[in-house]
Design a protein around this motif. Structure first.
Motif, mmCIF file in Angstrom:
data_model
loop_
_atom_site.group_PDB
_atom_site.id
_atom_site.type_symbol
_atom_site.label_atom_id
_atom_site.label_comp_id
_atom_site.label_asym_id
_atom_site.label_seq_id
_atom_site.Cartn_x
_atom_site.Cartn_y
_atom_site.Cartn_z
ATOM 1 N N ASP A 284 0.864 -1.179 0.000
ATOM 2 C CA ASP A 284 0.000 0.000 0.000
ATOM 3 C C ASP A 284 0.903 1.232 0.000
ATOM 4 O OD1 ASP A 284 -1.861 1.933 0.306
ATOM 5 O OD2 ASP A 284 -3.056 0.811 1.775
ATOM 6 N N GLN A 285 0.948 1.955 -1.090
ATOM 7 C CA GLN A 285 1.866 3.082 -1.248
ATOM 8 C C GLN A 285 1.285 4.403 -0.763
ATOM 9 O OE1 GLN A 285 4.966 2.465 -2.170
ATOM 10 N NE2 GLN A 285 4.351 0.308 -2.302
ATOM 11 N N PHE A 286 0.263 4.354 0.109
ATOM 12 C CA PHE A 286 -0.360 5.579 0.578
ATOM 13 C C PHE A 286 0.066 5.938 1.992
ATOM 14 C CE2 PHE A 286 -3.629 3.754 -2.354
ATOM 15 C CZ PHE A 286 -3.354 4.615 -3.398
ATOM 16 N N VAL A 287 1.013 5.220 2.602
ATOM 17 C CA VAL A 287 1.427 5.482 3.970
ATOM 18 C C VAL A 287 2.933 5.729 3.991
ATOM 19 C CG1 VAL A 287 1.533 4.587 6.322
ATOM 20 C CG2 VAL A 287 -0.393 3.986 4.846
ATOM 21 N N TYR A 288 3.333 6.870 4.618
ATOM 22 C CA TYR A 288 4.756 7.205 4.708
ATOM 23 C C TYR A 288 5.049 7.666 6.127
ATOM 24 C CZ TYR A 288 4.428 7.094 -0.350
ATOM 25 O OH TYR A 288 4.206 6.699 -1.636
ATOM 26 N N GLU A 289 6.249 7.340 6.570
ATOM 27 C CA GLU A 289 6.666 7.700 7.912
ATOM 28 C C GLU A 289 7.628 8.881 7.853
ATOM 29 O OE1 GLU A 289 5.309 6.143 10.366
ATOM 30 O OE2 GLU A 289 4.436 4.467 9.273
ATOM 31 N N ILE A 290 7.426 9.851 8.741
ATOM 32 C CA ILE A 290 8.363 10.973 8.869
ATOM 33 C C ILE A 290 9.631 10.452 9.546
ATOM 34 C CG2 ILE A 290 8.742 13.242 9.889
ATOM 35 C CD1 ILE A 290 6.680 13.241 7.681
ATOM 36 N N ASP A 291 10.793 10.730 8.958
ATOM 37 C CA ASP A 291 12.045 10.205 9.508
ATOM 38 C C ASP A 291 13.013 11.297 9.931
ATOM 39 O OD1 ASP A 291 12.691 11.198 7.062
ATOM 40 O OD2 ASP A 291 13.421 9.298 6.228
ATOM 41 N N ALA A 292 12.564 12.571 9.888
ATOM 42 C CA ALA A 292 13.443 13.670 10.315
ATOM 43 C C ALA A 292 12.610 14.668 11.131
ATOM 44 C CB ALA A 292 14.074 14.359 9.109
ATOM 45 N N PHE A 293 13.095 14.997 12.318
ATOM 46 C CA PHE A 293 12.368 15.881 13.221
ATOM 47 C C PHE A 293 13.303 16.961 13.745
ATOM 48 C CE2 PHE A 293 10.349 11.756 13.436
ATOM 49 C CZ PHE A 293 8.996 12.047 13.348
ATOM 50 N N ILE B 33 16.887 23.145 18.926
ATOM 51 C CA ILE B 33 17.942 22.678 19.834
ATOM 52 C C ILE B 33 18.506 21.332 19.402
ATOM 53 C CG2 ILE B 33 17.016 23.917 21.818
ATOM 54 C CD1 ILE B 33 15.712 21.362 22.750
ATOM 55 N N ASP B 34 17.797 20.646 18.467
ATOM 56 C CA ASP B 34 18.321 19.359 18.008
ATOM 57 C C ASP B 34 17.563 18.940 16.766
ATOM 58 O OD1 ASP B 34 19.818 17.086 17.885
ATOM 59 O OD2 ASP B 34 18.768 16.021 19.497
ATOM 60 N N THR B 35 18.262 18.209 15.925
ATOM 61 C CA THR B 35 17.649 17.613 14.739
ATOM 62 C C THR B 35 17.878 16.113 14.822
ATOM 63 O OG1 THR B 35 18.070 19.600 13.426
ATOM 64 C CG2 THR B 35 17.609 17.547 12.227
ATOM 65 N N VAL B 36 16.762 15.344 14.720
ATOM 66 C CA VAL B 36 16.825 13.895 14.911
ATOM 67 C C VAL B 36 16.367 13.207 13.632
ATOM 68 C CG1 VAL B 36 16.024 11.940 16.279
ATOM 69 C CG2 VAL B 36 16.337 14.180 17.369
ATOM 70 N N PHE B 37 17.209 12.249 13.187
ATOM 71 C CA PHE B 37 16.848 11.417 12.027
ATOM 72 C C PHE B 37 16.498 10.012 12.545
ATOM 73 C CE2 PHE B 37 19.578 14.718 10.341
ATOM 74 C CZ PHE B 37 18.866 15.142 9.227
ATOM 75 N N THR B 38 15.344 9.507 12.154
ATOM 76 C CA THR B 38 14.860 8.198 12.634
ATOM 77 C C THR B 38 14.520 7.319 11.434
ATOM 78 O OG1 THR B 38 12.607 9.056 12.737
ATOM 79 C CG2 THR B 38 13.930 9.216 14.736
#
Length: 710
Positions: free
Chosen positions: A34-43, A55-60
């Motif tokens: 199902d190509q309609f779901v994506y996860e955010i990986d940078a905050f 104060i911080d950048t996080v890559f997950t």
């Protein structure tokens, strides 16, 4: 050491359930295609709600952002690369996957770079979205022009979440699948709970109780982690919901450990590990207590420690017990393995180490459901094991009984020889006892005869004294009369003159001649009464003893009772009232002397009982009643004395039993009475209660066929 027993059977069952039930569900829920779901990986983590100072950048790479235990955080992320999703349905859905947040406020920056609030959600608001999805949702219209979102999160629980960007079509698909699996999971777990809870009441095995509680609260714990308990079970109460996350887990842990200890018999098989399991229950309880008092961080740490201890102790204990040959442990190992795999996947995914693209919490749901099903099968298998053990035990008992039979036969032979020898000894002893009994009976007769003689001596002595005491006044009165006669002789008939007559008259008055004549009459009557009493006593003695009558004859029972009372009159000292309630009874065939002995013993006991308690009973009384019952008569001798307790009543007819002091009774009186009545074909009944007196009821047949003298 035995090898792992029949582990293939539970393993095959677990694989069949996985292949034919859960794998199709997994394929249905897996969203790889199902190509309609994506996860955010940078905050970007901001310092304050102005979202100006990063104060911080996080890559997950896994998409899971773990910020730990913080009260409030401010996070931003870019969604510009996902704007094309609105082309499919016109709406893009932003899902923040953590249902425990108290408040989530979503902002965006307008064309003037000013913050504008886009949405507000969370448990503290006490409301849900229209899709009953427990996670905070943000809906973006097509061509909204929003490239970045900023969220302010307030939470009492650890801040761990994912942010998914989903097309509206993908959201509905995923939400439908999630609702379906949750409903299936709740249905399975609730059915297993009811099944085992009903079995607990039917079988009365506490193991089923702990297992049903474990199933219920492990399911509630999963629904709390997914946020559904907040809406469906806890009335949208924020504090109860936050408490349930640790509380349900702690209760399920304590119930699960208690179940395991009983199910695997760890106290018998692994006593050392059993002590660690008890300690684990205390740790779970401590975690719950600390959560109640607001120590959030420490309660989570204790829960994690308890979970780790459970995994290690469950696996290690079950393996050791299974190797010792306990079959239900094999089912437990397979069920525990599924639970462990699900828990491991959930922990790895929650901490961002792996990313399994399926509905959130599905590994844990799958693991707990598989564990519950297999452990239910294990409990059913345990019943079969217990049944087989019971059959084996019965066979062993049967074998032991047969061996005991053989031993008994051998012992019986030796016992028979001993019994013969003992029988001879007992026969000799019986002869000696019979001789002794005869001597004692004779002694009792002599004692009765002594009492009888004393009574006779006392009763005869009274009238004799009466006669003796009347002799002196009788002599004096006669002397006075002789003086009067002498005077008449001296004066003579010729000399009687008026004067003489006057003197004689005065003399008569001086000696009170009329009174003397009356006194002489009274004295003579007293002597006559004394003589009559003497005759009556002798008659009573003759009627009582009946020495000359040793054969069965018709006897007036009333005469026997009266003669007995005459002889016992002196022992009553005039203080005991005798009430006679005689009925119209016929002459009775009996041995008069022995029946009189019965009356003597019973009435004597009644007199002693009343005299011993004369101070507490100011009106002592003995009632003697007789009645005619056609074929037999009854004689009731009743006193209002202290009565007897049951312990004494049951033994009064035993030879040698007496309540009197040493030297005052042989304990044979009532035993002889009972024998005499029994030989006459009659009955003797005693009615007594403490403080309510005693009643002896004698029945005698009117006619006798044959009577034994002794």
């Amino acid at each position: 050491m035995k090898s792992l027993p029949t582990i293939r059977e539970p393993l095959i069952i677990g694989l069949v359930i996985t292949l034919f039930v859960f794998l199709p569900i997994y394929g249905f829920l897996n969203l790889n295609d199902d190509q309609f779901v994506y996860e955010i990986d940078a905050f970007e983590i901001y310092e304050n709600p102005t979202f100006e100072n990063v104060i911080d950048t996080v890559f997950t790479p896994s998409g899971v952002l773990n910020l730990g235990n913080q009260r409030k955080v401010f996070v931003g992320f870019d969604i510009s690369r996902f704007n094309y999703l609105s082309e499919h349905s016109g709406i893009t859905v932003i899902e923040i996957r953590n249902p425990t947040f108290r408040e989530v406020i979503t902002y965006f920056k307008n064309e003037n770079k000013e913050l504008e609030e886009l949405d507000r959600s969370g448990t503290s608001l006490g409301k849900t979205n229209m899709f009953s999805n427990p996670n905070p949702l943000v809906f973006l219209e097509e061509n909204s022009g929003i490239d970045s979102l900023f969220i302010s999160i307030e939470s009492n629980e650890p801040i761990v979440f994912e942010v998914s960007v989903i097309s509206e079509e993908g959201f509905h698909s995923m939400n439908y699948k999630k609702s379906m699996i949750v409903n299936i999971y709740i249905g399975i777990m609730f059915a297993l709970f009811l099944y085992n809870f009903i079995l607990f009441f039917l079988i009365k095995d506490i193991t089923y109780f702990f297992y049903s509680i474990y199933i219920l609260f492990i399911a509630l714990a999963q629904t709390s982690l997914m946020g559904y308990s907040y809406y469906y079970f806890l009335g949208m109460n924020v504090k109860l919901y936050e408490l349930s996350i640790i509380g349900f887990s702690a209760i399920s842990g304590m119930a699960g450990i208690s179940f395991m200890r009983l199910f695997l018999k760890t106290k018998d098989y692994t006593p050392v590990l059993d002590k660690f399991l008890k300690l684990n229950i205390i740790v779970y309880l401590a975690a719950f207590v600390f959560r109640l008092f607001g120590s959030l961080s420490f309660s989570y740490k204790l829960t994690d420690v308890s979970g780790l201890m459970v995994i290690v102790l469950f696996g290690f204990s079950a393996t050791r017990i299974a190797r010792k040959g306990y079959r239900p442990a094999a089912y437990f190992i397979i069920g525990w393995l599924f639970f462990f795999i699900g828990l491991l996947i959930f922990i790895l995914q929650s901490n961002g180490i792996i990313n399994v693209t399926m509905v959130a919490n599905f590994p844990m749901l799958l693991g707990t459901a598989m564990e519950a099903i297999l452990l239910s099968l294990a409990l059913a298998d345990k019943i079969n094991v217990l049944k087989k053990e019971k059959e084996d035990e019965q066979m062993e008992r049967l074998r032991m009984l047969k061996e005991n039979e053989k031993l008994i036969l051998v012992q019986n032979e030796s016992l028979e020889a001993k019994v013969r020898a003992r029988t001879e000894e007992l026969e000799n002893t019986l002869v000696n006892l019979q001789n002794t009994q005869t001597q004692l009976v004779n002694q009792e007769k002599m004692a009765s005869l002594g009492q009888l003689t004393a009574g006779i001596a006392h009763e005869i002595n009274n009238p004799i004294n009466f006669v003796s005491s009347n002799i002196s006044p009788l002599k004096r009165d006669i002397k006075d009369l002789l003086e009067v006669v002498q005077c008449y002789r001296e004066y003579g008939e010729d000399q009687f003159s008026d004067t003489t007559k006057k003197e004689l008259k005065e003399l008569e008055e001086d000696i009170e001649l009329d009174y003397v004549l009356q006194e002489i009459d009274q004295l003579l009557r007293g002597m006559e009464d004394g003589a009559k009493r003497t005759v009556e006593i002798v008659k009573g003695l003759r009627l009582f003893s009946r020495v000359d009558e040793q054969d069965v004859k018709k006897v007036d029972i009333h005469d026997g009772i009266n003669s007995t009372l005459v002889l016992l009159n002196s022992s009553m000292s005039g203080k005991i009232k005798i009430v006679k309630d005689y009925g119209d009874i016929p002459m009775v065939e009996c041995l008069a002397g022995k029946i009189n002995q019965v009356f003597m013993n019973i009435i004597t006991n009644a007199i002693h009982a009343l005299q011993d308690h004369i101070q507490s009973n100011p009106d002592p009384e003995i009632v003697i009643a007789t009645k005619n019952h056609h074929d037999y008569i009854s004689i009731e001798i009743k006193d209002n004395g202290p009565g007897m307790p049951d312990s004494v009543k049951q033994r009064i007819f035993e030879p040698f039993f007496t309540t009197k002091a040493v030297g005052k009774g042989t304990g044979l009186g009532l035993s002889i009475v009972y024998t005499i009545i029994e030989n006459h074909g009659g009955t003797l009944e005693v009615l007594t209660k403490e403080g309510q007196g005693t009643s002896f009821i004698i029945t005698l047949p009117i006619y006798q066929n044959s009577i034994q003298n002794e």
